[in-house]
Scaffold this motif. Structure first.
Motif, PDB file in Angstrom:
ATOM      1  N   ARG A   1      63.337  93.918  26.206  1.00  0.00           N
ATOM      2  CA  ARG A   1      62.319  93.174  26.491  1.00  0.00           C
ATOM      3  C   ARG A   1      62.453  94.094  28.146  1.00  0.00           C
ATOM      4  O   ARG A   1      63.088  94.103  28.607  1.00  0.00           O
TER       5      ARG A   1
ATOM      6  N   GLN B   1      60.777  95.981  23.387  1.00  0.00           N
ATOM      7  CA  GLN B   1      59.454  94.718  23.603  1.00  0.00           C
ATOM      8  C   GLN B   1      59.005  95.361  25.034  1.00  0.00           C
ATOM      9  O   GLN B   1      59.724  95.380  25.453  1.00  0.00           O
TER      10      GLN B   1
ATOM     11  N   ILE C   1      67.088  92.715  20.631  1.00  0.00           N
ATOM     12  CA  ILE C   1      65.739  93.035  21.182  1.00  0.00           C
ATOM     13  C   ILE C   1      65.591  93.631  22.717  1.00  0.00           C
ATOM     14  O   ILE C   1      66.864  92.394  22.802  1.00  0.00           O
TER      15      ILE C   1
ATOM     16  N   ASP D   1      56.072  94.402  27.283  1.00  0.00           N
ATOM     17  CA  ASP D   1      55.255  92.955  27.599  1.00  0.00           C
ATOM     18  C   ASP D   1      54.120  93.301  28.800  1.00  0.00           C
ATOM     19  O   ASP D   1      54.723  93.799  29.670  1.00  0.00           O
TER      20      ASP D   1
ATOM     21  N   GLU E   1      54.966  90.033  15.888  1.00  0.00           N
ATOM     22  CA  GLU E   1      56.185  89.167  15.945  1.00  0.00           C
ATOM     23  C   GLU E   1      55.991  88.903  14.328  1.00  0.00           C
ATOM     24  O   GLU E   1      57.090  89.184  13.674  1.00  0.00           O
TER      25      GLU E   1
ATOM     26  N   SER F   1      54.127  97.440  22.038  1.00  0.00           N
ATOM     27  CA  SER F   1      53.165  96.157  22.853  1.00  0.00           C
ATOM     28  C   SER F   1      52.772  95.920  21.939  1.00  0.00           C
ATOM     29  O   SER F   1      52.126  96.315  21.398  1.00  0.00           O
TER      30      SER F   1
END
Lengths: 459, 425
Positions: free
Chosen positions: B290, B49, B288, B51, B135, B337
């Motif tokens: 990040r 992910q 997941i 961010d 999400e 993203s």
């Protein structure tokens, strides 16, 4: 719009006093809760709105910036270009010293003032990770403190020219001809109107208004083009930057939506993450009627029946900072334990001055997962160890109560540490321990157990 | 054993009480499987992910399009720097960011799918709302207000609820804050904190406390059930943590902490730990990871390049480790993203919040290549505010991954309004 129903004096109880202290401040020692109860709700709330712990006779020193620092601030902008990347340790050290001095204040007599300052830090936030200049962060923190219970609109006007904010949201990089919409967007979305109450076009216009706030070239000449600001007010004739900014913010505050977002944030921070739409509307009305003064809104909230309702008391998940400071106060620790403070900042998910993003701190269930809950229990153990070394005042108090009456002593102790009723089987376990407690060490162990319970996570 | 009627004298009462409670603990601990002998056969999805809103146009560079260079005088990736995507007949004038050299290797080997212009209708440019839209992946998410979004479940949460019931919260493992994507009606996922030394954080609890029967009993929810509340949530997490912890200790005792050649970056460490879980045969299905720092409003070139390098190097280390373990067909990596950035650079050598952007899907049998058109950068393919209009809905990508890779029906997870892409052969 009707006002919120006030809690009647007859209903005011020691549990209510403890609740008020936990929410509007960071909790209190057994004596402080007792004093707050005896003073009654109204007096206690008025003292809280002066920023001080009810019943404590000391005045709170709101403090101000050192005059020298204030004078030199505009020039401090030069420092900001120096990169701290090379020296992360130095950066961490500075951040931790900033955090420590704030946490120290939270433990002191001005705890309610600091709670409100924490609210603003979450709403109009900036991050040290980006700002990188300690004096800017101190200055912003002091701005929140000095206007904590003041005028919301004035505070918003000040935040636009706040050096930390200027760096954090690229205000200094926004040019009329080369706009950077970062600040304009957040000003509307997160600071005033809330998502959905403005258009992309309004952001573009607003971005063209908030120009010329460079830290490095404060005298840069700015030429404004007159245009209809947010459809509310025309800025024609205000070429002076300060007046013009004031007018611009005024026009945002004239929008119907303004104030609602703030009241929602207040509700979530002080009352519950589950919103009560009607109550929030009432508060919004009060805020608007009082021309953006914070005190009438907070007074209404802290004295309302809703605030003391069963589904509110003990149903908020403590933020990490709340957890740290409240456990200090409950254990009667007069001074911040630096190791515990450092552990909280690093491991519990709330690194003061470094919020995860521009929306500030999360709330409620996001604080809790397998990692954070074990870290919280460890923090409880660390702090109780520190207290044991320092004479364990609270343990002495409850041991003496228990020697007189086991059950009554235990109930007092549970009231002090746990804001909610616990299941019968757990109460039975604690009762067995209370009956068998033969020494201060046994009671100390009981405090440890209570501070390592799911119920202790609540506030 | 539990509840066996034993007759004994009063003096033995306490011992039997303790004995019973310990038996109870041992039984509870079984409900979260960590090691599973059959686990090596199951499909694993690793989500990365990004961010802050990754700049898609400087990630997959449209070097063949002069509008790109016109709109980005100071921050465009030069045609000579971009790694051109070779090996297919029509590469559409696209190339990768110069730091993504391993991705270009993957592309040549047919293991990388580049999916262009992924987004959704009515794009939102708030980090929080757009993130929640991606999400939750609900059909009408982009028309919901903040509160409605907050009340949603996540697409992976629904997957776990529906397809992995009984596997416990270790079926989904995440780094950082609790992600909405893994929130189900009953599923929560498990967080991994300090990746290097303290993989599950559970070690933070002292040993003596962990084995203290009073402490353990104080973690229990009220017997006989209780209504949903914040407190019940804390009690449930607390109890789960305890039983997961018992299992994790055994697991970690088996894990040899070897220097596995992962870069010591944020993402490198996360993927390094994930590879250890996989090599130990953990039953986890989705991870997941990040990486932050993509909100590049100003002076973005250097910062963005550093992020690209971090991703490139971490993924390279990860994929070679997966190769060594020999589970390549069963591990897929997907990046996303919350939004891309605007076509035009802003006044500060950066870019403001945009809309559609490309996604990467790696390994696990994905059919490599370029999906969708190169961004056109003109006419109605650029929104009024300067973001790119989407051509592929992200939920079509999710559906393909769910149905063709994870092998489940996506009904009840993603609305069938979004037709699945065909990313697998």
């Amino acid at each position: 719009m009707s006002r919120l129903t006030k809690l009647s004096d007859q209903k005011w109880s020691p549990q209510h006093a403890a609740h008020l202290l936990r929410r509007a401040s960071f909790g209190g020692s057994p004596e402080e809760v007792d004093l707050c109860y005896k003073l009654g709700m109204e007096t206690s709330v008025e003292m809280i709105l002066l920023g001080r712990q009810p019943g404590i006779p000391q005045r709170v020193n709101v403090g101000r910036l050192h005059p020298k620092l204030e004078k030199t601030l505009p020039q401090l902008g030069k420092k900001y270009s120096s990169s701290l990347d090379d020296d992360l340790k130095e950066y961490d050290k500075r951040l931790f010293s900033l955090q420590n001095s704030w946490l120290d204040r939270m433990i002191g007599v001005g705890a309610p003032l600091e709670k409100m300052t924490l609210f603003w830090h979450g709403m109009l936030t900036s991050s040290y990770a980006k700002v990188q200049t300690s004096s800017f962060i101190v200055r912003q923190n002091q701005l929140f403190r000095s206007m904590a219970y003041g005028d919301y609109r004035e505070l918003v006007k000040k935040i636009v020219v706040d050096p930390a904010m200027i760096v954090y949201l690229d205000i200094d990089q926004n040019r009329r001809t080369k706009p950077n919409e970062n600040f304009a967007r957040e000003l509307l979305e997160l600071f005033t109107l809330g998502e959905g109450n403005y258009s992309p076009d309004e952001i573009k216009k607003l971005a063209r208004e908030i120009v010329g706030y460079s830290l490095r070239k404060p005298k840069e000449k700015v030429e404004f083009k007159d245009e209809d600001m947010l459809g509310m007010e025309n800025n024609v004739g205000f070429s002076d930057k300060v007046k013009r900014l004031s007018k611009t913010v005024d026009s945002i505050f004239k929008k119907r939506a303004c104030g609602h977002l703030l009241c929602r944030r207040l509700w979530k921070f002080f009352v519950s993450v589950d919103e009560n739409p009607l109550a929030i509307l009432s508060l919004t009305e009060i805020l608007r009627d009082s021309k953006w003064q914070m005190k009438p809104v907070l007074r209404e909230m802290f004295m309302s029946e809703l605030f003391y309702a069963d589904k509110i008391v003990g149903q908020q998940i403590k933020s990490p900072v709340q957890y740290l400071i409240q456990s200090h106060k409950e254990m009667h620790a007069q001074q911040l334990d630096k190791k515990c403070a450092y552990y909280t900042m690093e491991k519990l998910g709330q690194n003061l001055f470094n919020p995860p993003n521009v929306a500030g701190w999360p709330a409620g269930e996001t604080w809790i997962n397998g990692d954070s809950i074990s870290a919280r229990y460890k923090l409880s153990l660390m702090l109780s160890d520190v207290m044991q070394r320092n004479g364990d005042k609270v343990v002495k108090l409850f041991y003496s109560k228990m020697k007189q009456d086991r059950v009554a002593g235990l109930i007092k102790m549970m009231d002090h540490f746990l804001p909610v009723t616990i299941p019968a089987e757990k109460a039975k376990l604690l009762l067995d321990l209370a009956k068998g407690a033969e020494s201060e060490a046994d009671v100390h162990k009981m405090v440890q157990y209570m501070m390592c319970m799911p119920e202790y996570q609540m506030c | 054993m539990l509840g066996a009627p034993l007759s004994m004298g009063a003096g033995a009462g306490l011992t039997s009480f303790l004995g019973q409670s310990l038996t109870g603990i041992a039984q509870e601990a079984i409900d979260i499987p960590i090691l599973n002998d059959d686990a090596r056969g199951h499909k694993i999805l690793v989500l990365i992910q990004l961010d802050g809103g990754n700049d898609g146009l400087n990630t997959v560079v449209p070097w063949g399009n002069r509008r790109y260079y016109q709109a980005r005088r100071s921050i465009a990736i030069k045609e000579t720097d971009a790694i051109k995507l070779e090996g297919i007949k029509d590469n559409q004038g696209l190339g990768l960011h110069p730091e993504l050299n391993y991705f270009s290797e993957l592309f040549k080997q047919g293991k990388l799918a580049v999916i262009n212009n992924v987004g959704y209708a009515n794009p939102n440019r708030s980090h929080f709302r757009s993130g929640a839209i991606w999400e939750s992946a609900m059909e009408n998410a982009s028309w919901m207000n903040e509160d409605q979004l907050r009340a949603q479940t996540g697409w992976l949460g629904r997957y776990f609820d529906q397809c992995c019931a009984g596997e416990g919260n270790l079926a989904g493992v995440y780094h950082g804050k609790n992600p909405l994507s893994m929130r189900g009606e009953s599923f929560r996922g498990t967080s991994v904190a300090d990746l290097e030394n303290d993989p599950f954080g559970y070690m933070k609890l002292r040993n003596d406390l962990m084995s203290d029967p009073v402490f353990r009993k104080l973690q229990n929810p009220a017997s006989g059930g209780e209504p949903e509340s914040k407190l019940k949530f804390v009690r449930d997490v607390s109890k789960d943590t305890l039983s997961a912890s018992d299992k994790m200790r055994k697991f970690l005792a088996d894990v040899k902490q070897r220097g596995n050649g992962f870069p010591q970056t944020g993402l490198g460490k996360q993927l390094g730990l994930i590879s250890q879980f996989i090599s130990q045969g953990a039953s986890t299905r989705v991870y997941i990871a990040r990486i932050g720092g993509f909100d590049t409003h100003s002076k973005q070139l250097a910062g963005h390049a550093a992020r690209m390098k971090e991703i490139n190097d971490a993924v390279q280390a990860f994929m070679s480790q997966i190769d060594v373990i020999g589970v390549e067909k069963n591990v897929a990596v997907m990046t996303f993203s919350e939004f891309g950035r605007q076509l035009k650079e802003n006044g500060t050598q950066g870019t403001d919040h945009g809309a559609a952007a490309p996604m990467f899907l790696i390994g696990g049998g994905v059919k490599g290549g370029i999906y969708g058109n190169a961004p056109k950068l003109k006419g109605d393919m650029v929104a009024d505010f300067g973001g790119l209009v989407h051509e592929i809905d992200f939920r079509s990508v999710y559906r393909s991954v769910l149905e063709q890779y994870l092998g489940v029906s996506s009904s009840g997870i993603i609305s069938d309004v979004f037709a699945p892409m065909k990313l697998y052969t």
